[in-house]
Design an enzyme around this catalytic site. Structure first.
Site, PDB file in Angstrom:
ATOM      1  N   GLY A  29      -9.116  -6.529  24.481  1.00 44.74           N
ATOM      2  CA  GLY A  29      -8.701  -5.207  24.007  1.00 44.74           C
ATOM      3  C   GLY A  29      -7.723  -4.699  25.033  1.00 44.74           C
ATOM      4  O   GLY A  29      -7.824  -3.410  25.148  1.00 44.74           O
ATOM      5  N   GLY A  31      -4.687  -3.902  24.109  1.00 44.84           N
ATOM      6  CA  GLY A  31      -4.059  -3.053  23.304  1.00 44.84           C
ATOM      7  C   GLY A  31      -4.778  -1.915  23.191  1.00 44.84           C
ATOM      8  O   GLY A  31      -4.018  -0.720  23.175  1.00 44.84           O
ATOM      9  N   CYS A 399      -1.763  -2.631  -2.386  1.00 44.95           N
ATOM     10  CA  CYS A 399      -0.846  -3.563  -2.346  1.00 44.95           C
ATOM     11  C   CYS A 399      -1.081  -4.376  -3.517  1.00 44.95           C
ATOM     12  O   CYS A 399      -1.384  -4.405  -4.659  1.00 44.95           O
ATOM     13  CB  CYS A 399      -0.206  -3.761  -0.994  1.00 44.95           C
ATOM     14  SG  CYS A 399       1.266  -4.569  -1.055  1.00 44.95           S
ATOM     15  N   GLY A 401      -4.122  -5.356  -4.092  1.00 41.22           N
ATOM     16  CA  GLY A 401      -5.324  -4.820  -4.693  1.00 41.22           C
ATOM     17  C   GLY A 401      -4.831  -3.867  -5.640  1.00 41.22           C
ATOM     18  O   GLY A 401      -5.570  -3.652  -6.700  1.00 41.22           O
ATOM     19  N   HIS A 530       1.205   0.708   1.489  1.00 37.94           N
ATOM     20  CA  HIS A 530      -0.003   0.530   2.637  1.00 37.94           C
ATOM     21  C   HIS A 530      -0.362   1.881   2.998  1.00 37.94           C
ATOM     22  O   HIS A 530       0.097   2.205   4.353  1.00 37.94           O
ATOM     23  CB  HIS A 530       0.361  -0.611   3.516  1.00 37.94           C
ATOM     24  CG  HIS A 530       0.520  -2.032   2.903  1.00 37.94           C
ATOM     25  ND1 HIS A 530      -0.986  -2.564   2.854  1.00 37.94           N
ATOM     26  CD2 HIS A 530       1.398  -2.642   2.533  1.00 37.94           C
ATOM     27  CE1 HIS A 530      -0.116  -3.919   2.314  1.00 37.94           C
ATOM     28  NE2 HIS A 530       1.069  -3.858   2.206  1.00 37.94           N
ATOM     29  N   GLU A 532      -2.820   2.747   4.556  1.00 36.72           N
ATOM     30  CA  GLU A 532      -3.676   2.686   5.841  1.00 36.72           C
ATOM     31  C   GLU A 532      -2.658   2.788   6.973  1.00 36.72           C
ATOM     32  O   GLU A 532      -3.390   2.964   8.306  1.00 36.72           O
ATOM     33  CB  GLU A 532      -4.565   1.089   5.743  1.00 36.72           C
ATOM     34  CG  GLU A 532      -3.698   0.054   5.928  1.00 36.72           C
ATOM     35  CD  GLU A 532      -3.018  -0.513   4.533  1.00 36.72           C
ATOM     36  OE1 GLU A 532      -2.974   0.253   3.407  1.00 36.72           O
ATOM     37  OE2 GLU A 532      -2.790  -1.723   4.365  1.00 36.72           O
TER      38      GLU A 532
HETATM   39  N1  GLN Z   1       1.598 -10.492  -2.338  1.00 36.62           N
HETATM   40  C1  GLN Z   1       2.120  -9.385  -2.884  1.00 36.62           C
HETATM   41  C2  GLN Z   1       3.702  -9.073  -2.825  1.00 36.62           C
HETATM   42  O1  GLN Z   1       4.075  -9.850  -2.007  1.00 36.62           O
HETATM   43  C3  GLN Z   1       1.432  -8.045  -2.207  1.00 36.62           C
HETATM   44  C4  GLN Z   1       1.687  -7.926  -0.888  1.00 36.62           C
HETATM   45  C5  GLN Z   1       0.869  -7.039  -0.039  1.00 36.62           C
HETATM   46  O2  GLN Z   1      -0.380  -7.021  -0.411  1.00 36.62           O
HETATM   47  N2  GLN Z   1       1.167  -6.600   1.128  1.00 36.62           N
HETATM   48  O3  GLN Z   1       4.016  -8.260  -3.614  1.00 36.62           O
END
Ligand code: GLN
Length: 557
Positions: A29, A31, A399, A401, A530, A532
């Site tokens: 750890g 980081g 993404c 998902g 993203h 997150e």
């Molecule tokens: N594989 C997908 C794309 O390239 C999603 C990428 C991701 O989940 N970061 O668009």
């Protein structure tokens, strides 16, 4: 005089530099230690920045499988970096630029580029000093970019290995250049072997010697161990490693990584460092940080979330590092709402092999499908998304998902049989998720490195949607990392089928958020970006807050 020695530091001058190096073994750890130190120095009112050096040849982290090296953390400017950059951003509560991240590959690439441009003016370009000089140039540029009073640099890898030697050489040269302005922190592992039951300092002594062998002396030693280190061992390490007992800092395993700065301050680490660096003594104000830690500890409710992904397999072990920002974002949002989020990592391939049944998801208060690439484990994910949709389990897709949620909806609700993403099925009859035209060329040329749609882009939100309500504003900036997009030709059909695109690019062409109306599902939302990556302990992400809120409302506990 040697050119690079010009501007040699004088006592009391700023900027200051701290190098964090690792002894004994990896994975302890470093980081988080670096992030913790950064937070403490920031809490003293200093302007701080943090740099990560990764010793591998990859030019960036973008081409690596997460099971190799953990999550790929995308910076605001689109650079694909190591997960530690995410820790720095979360602990500092700031965005960092790409100059703060370097790999061996990146450094060599720049030196070779300059050599080809005759910028070395016919000189013999050598590993030493030209490579460390480029490292130093980057560190100084990062310092200037941030206007930092203190610049932390974490050197990846462990002392004594071959790979990071050139970066330790850079640290040595920095110390030579600025003798009063560089501190070396060694993060060492102090084992307590089961059969002995006693904390052993010998590996740390050897690590300190190896560090001496490359011309560096540790000023501070962070004693990473399962328990706090006692005074006797502090003294032993001090004697054998040539430092003071009070500069051996207890760094035991902690319940939450956010305890780290608070713990180190108990040993007075902030003052020790400013003392070494010749900086004025200042009070450390960790007030807001302590409030957050208190909040997360006193949380009384429990929220069970399943994170269904595909990057878990590393031999016999499960690697949660692949989704570290997702985990942290859930924890932040939970803590701010009085809940401890209990995460179960589920390998989507288990649903395909029959090792798990989707019905198990009934035990969870929410399901998250994070980002991913390629076709492995996708059928499992699609079955999970379908189950969450049909059983009204809060669903949050990030993404991949989001893309797969759109595919699932197209197939099973809109009735587009054979709908798919061209990423896994290039000949799909209904290419719901398609490759962007400019991306097509890159794929043909196999030009993969750093060529996705990367970094921050705007999304415009639609009134009356979950997304708009969560953010409380109409425009947001979010970080991206993808090659594929919702195919514009299917938008109308999908909307007629009940899916809402609640976030779009300012041009209106790219779909950024998909969701279902509240009367159809309590929370069914996916983002092309993203979120997150932007969540911080002191600033949880609005969409994670919304997801956790709804999941808590329906929680079984
Ligand atoms: N594989 C997908 C794309 O390239 C999603 C990428 C991701 O989940 N970061 O668009």
């Amino acid at each position: 005089m040697l050119d690079w020695l010009k501007g040699k530091g004088l006592p009391g001058q700023t900027p200051k530099y701290v190098f964090v190096v690792g002894g004994v073994m990896s994975g302890i750890g470093k980081g988080v230690v670096t992030s913790g130190i950064a937070r403490i120095l920031k809490a003293k009112g200093f302007k701080v920045t943090a740099i990560k050096i990764d010793p591998y040849i990859n030019v960036d982290a973008g081409t690596m499988n997460p099971t190799e090296h953990g999550e790929v953390f995308v910076l605001e400017d689109g650079y694909e970096t190591d997960q530690d950059m995410g820790n720095y951003e979360r602990f500092l509560g700031e965005t960092l630029p790409n100059i703060n991240y370097m790999t061996t590959g990146r450094v060599y690439q720049e030196v070779i580029r300059r050599e080809r441009n005759l910028e070395y003016k016919g000189k013999n370009v050598e590993v030493v000093p030209d490579i460390p000089l480029e490292v130093i140039r980057r560190i100084e540029e990062a310092q200037k970019t941030a206007n930092a009073e203190i610049t932390l640099t974490e050197v990846g890898g462990t002392i004594g290995e071959y790979q990071n030697i050139i970066f330790l050489e850079a640290a040595r040269m920095m110390k030579q250049k600025y003798p009063h302005d560089v501190a070396i922190v060694m993060v060492s592992y102090v084992p307590i072997p089961g059969h002995v039951g006693e904390m052993k300092t010998k590996p740390t002594q050897y690590a300190a010697r190896s560090l001496n062998a490359v011309g560096l002396q540790a000023d501070v030693i962070m004693a990473r161990a399962s328990r706090p280190i006692d005074q006797k061992r502090k003294e032993k390490i001090a004697v054998f490693c040539n430092t003071l007992p009070e500069r051996v800092i207890s760094a035991p395993d902690v319940e939450s990584i956010y305890d780290v700065p608070i713990n180190y301050e108990k040993d007075g680490l902030g003052d020790i460092l400013t003392d070494i660096l010749g900086l004025p003594k200042r009070k450390t104000d960790l007030g807001d940080w302590e409030t957050f830690v208190q909040k997360s500890k006193s949380a009384t409710r429990e929220l069970k979330v399943a994170v269904v992904g595909k990057y878990f397999d590393t031999g016999e072990f499960t690697l949660a590092d692949s989704y570290i920002s997702v985990l942290e974002a859930l924890k932040h949002a939970g803590a701010h709402q009085g809940a401890k989020v209990k995460i179960s990592y589920i390998n989507s391939k288990d649903f395909e092999s029959g090792a798990r049944k989707v019905e198990e998801l009934k035990d969870f208060d929410g399901v998250v499908v994070p980002g991913g690439f390629g076709e492995k484990g996708i059928d499992g994910i699609l079955s999970v998304i379908r189950f969450a949709r049909e059983n009204k389990i809060p669903y949050f897709g990030l993404c991949y998902g989001m893309q797969l949620a759109v595919v699932e909806y197209a197939r099973n609700v809109v009735g587009l049989e054979g709908a798919n993403t061209v990423e896994t099925d290039p000949g799909s009859v209904h290419p719901i998720i398609d490759v962007m035209p400019d991306q097509k060329e890159k794929l043909i040329k196999q030009d993969y490195g750093g060529t996705m749609r990367l970094g921050t882009y705007k999304a415009v939100l639609t009134d009356g949607t979950i997304a708009k309500e969560a953010y409380g504003k109409s425009e947001v900036d979010e970080r991206h990392r993808h090659r594929y997009e919702v195919n514009p030709e299917y938008i109308e059909k999908l909307e007629q089928g009940g899916l809402i695109f609640s976030g779009r690019s300012p041009s209106g062409k790219l779909m950024e958020i998909a969701e279902l109306p509240k009367d159809k599902h309590p929370f069914y939302l996916g983002t092309q970006f993203h979120p997150e990556l932007l969540s911080r302990p002191l600033g949880p992400h609005p969409l994670f807050m919304a997801f956790v809120k709804i999941a808590l409302a329906g929680a079984k506990n």
